[in-house]
Every structure is written in structure tokens, then in C-alpha cells.
Design a protein around this motif. Structure first.
Motif, PDB file in Angstrom:
ATOM      1  N   TYR A 245       0.826  -1.201   0.000  1.00 55.55           N
ATOM      2  CA  TYR A 245       0.000   0.000   0.000  1.00 55.55           C
ATOM      3  C   TYR A 245       0.862   1.252   0.000  1.00 55.55           C
ATOM      4  O   TYR A 245       1.876   1.330   0.693  1.00 55.55           O
ATOM      5  CB  TYR A 245      -0.914   0.017   1.223  1.00 55.55           C
ATOM      6  CG  TYR A 245      -1.657   1.316   1.395  1.00 55.55           C
ATOM      7  CD1 TYR A 245      -2.806   1.580   0.657  1.00 55.55           C
ATOM      8  CD2 TYR A 245      -1.195   2.283   2.279  1.00 55.55           C
ATOM      9  CE1 TYR A 245      -3.481   2.774   0.798  1.00 55.55           C
ATOM     10  CE2 TYR A 245      -1.865   3.480   2.428  1.00 55.55           C
ATOM     11  CZ  TYR A 245      -3.010   3.724   1.683  1.00 55.55           C
ATOM     12  OH  TYR A 245      -3.679   4.911   1.824  1.00 55.55           O
TER      13      TYR A 245
ATOM     14  N   SER B 255      -8.460  -0.818  -2.641  1.00 54.77           N
ATOM     15  CA  SER B 255      -7.459  -0.804  -1.583  1.00 54.77           C
ATOM     16  C   SER B 255      -7.086  -2.206  -1.111  1.00 54.77           C
ATOM     17  O   SER B 255      -5.931  -2.462  -0.776  1.00 54.77           O
ATOM     18  CB  SER B 255      -7.960   0.031  -0.401  1.00 54.77           C
ATOM     19  OG  SER B 255      -8.135   1.382  -0.773  1.00 54.77           O
TER      20      SER B 255
ATOM     21  N   ASN C  56      -4.534  -3.367  -3.447  1.00 54.30           N
ATOM     22  CA  ASN C  56      -3.483  -2.393  -3.765  1.00 54.30           C
ATOM     23  C   ASN C  56      -3.432  -2.114  -5.262  1.00 54.30           C
ATOM     24  O   ASN C  56      -2.359  -2.052  -5.866  1.00 54.30           O
ATOM     25  CB  ASN C  56      -2.119  -2.874  -3.269  1.00 54.30           C
ATOM     26  CG  ASN C  56      -2.023  -2.934  -1.762  1.00 54.30           C
ATOM     27  OD1 ASN C  56      -2.665  -2.149  -1.064  1.00 54.30           O
ATOM     28  ND2 ASN C  56      -1.214  -3.848  -1.256  1.00 54.30           N
TER      29      ASN C  56
END
Length: 118
Positions: A27, A68, A71
């Protein structure tokens, strides 16, 4: 070093669409797409962090989004124009700053060619 892997580049006719994807190994707080045409400076296309921002030249045509959990960042490009022809680079940084300054990004993908014919 975070690694970025891009996909989705190709050749299309004007008015067509492409979807670019960028998968990061870890991330990062800010991810962006840049592009560079021959003889031109590398320019910011779009960025995503807590919100999104776009270059004026692509507003209304391009959409940046993220997953998210994976990633992953995407760039949906619609209504493509020959002027969009360039090598597109995914970039990432852990730090804030001026979104469209390439010097603020220390992590880059390998680049993927987007060609739009008339």
C-alpha cells in the motif's frame, strides 16, 4: 522498494476506450498516472489519495479508481483522442505534495504504450 505492475495498454481508434491497471506490492498513500509523449515533458494525468484529481485535458473522459484491498489502481480512459497517445506510467509515493510533480514520486511502473489513431 514497492513494485508496480501495469497492464491494459494498447492501440485504439479515436473515440475508443482503454482501462489501465496498476498493482502495487504494498500500500502507498498516493498513486498517480503520468504520461509522456515523444519530445514532451512527463505530465500528471490523474492521482488518487483521499480524493481524486485530474489534468484539465482529461477531465470528463478519464476516471481513476482504486481497490485498496488489492493495492490496485485503475485508469478508465474513454473518448480517447490522438493527443492522448503516450507512454503511461503508474507512480506511487508515501508522502504528500504537489500531485503532478514527477519529482515527488519515488516509485514507478515500467510504462505502457497507449496509441490512439485518427
Amino acid at each position: 522498494q514497492v513494485q508496480l505492475v501495469e497492464s491494459g495498454g494498447g492501440s485504439v481508434q479515436a473515440g475508443g476506450s482503454l482501462r489501465l491497471s496498476c498493482v502495487a506490492s504494498r500500500y502507498t498513500a498516493v498513486m498517480a498516472w503520468f504520461r509522456q509523449a515523444p519530445g514532451k515533458e512527463r505530465e500528471g494525468v490523474a492521482a488518487i489519495a483521499t480524493g481524486t484529481i485530474y489534468a484539465d485535458s482529461v477531465k470528463g473522459r478519464f476516471t481513476i479508481s482504486r481497490d485498496s484491498a488489492k493495492n490496485t489502481v485503475h485508469l478508465q480512459m474513454n473518448s480517447l483522442l490522438p493527443e492522448d497517445t503516450a507512454i503511461y506510467y503508474c507512480a506511487a509515493t508515501f508522502y504528500g505534495g504537489t500531485w503532478n510533480d514527477p519529482g515527488r514520486y519515488n516509485i514507478w511502473g515500467q510504462g505502457t504504450q497507449v496509441t490512439v489513431s485518427s
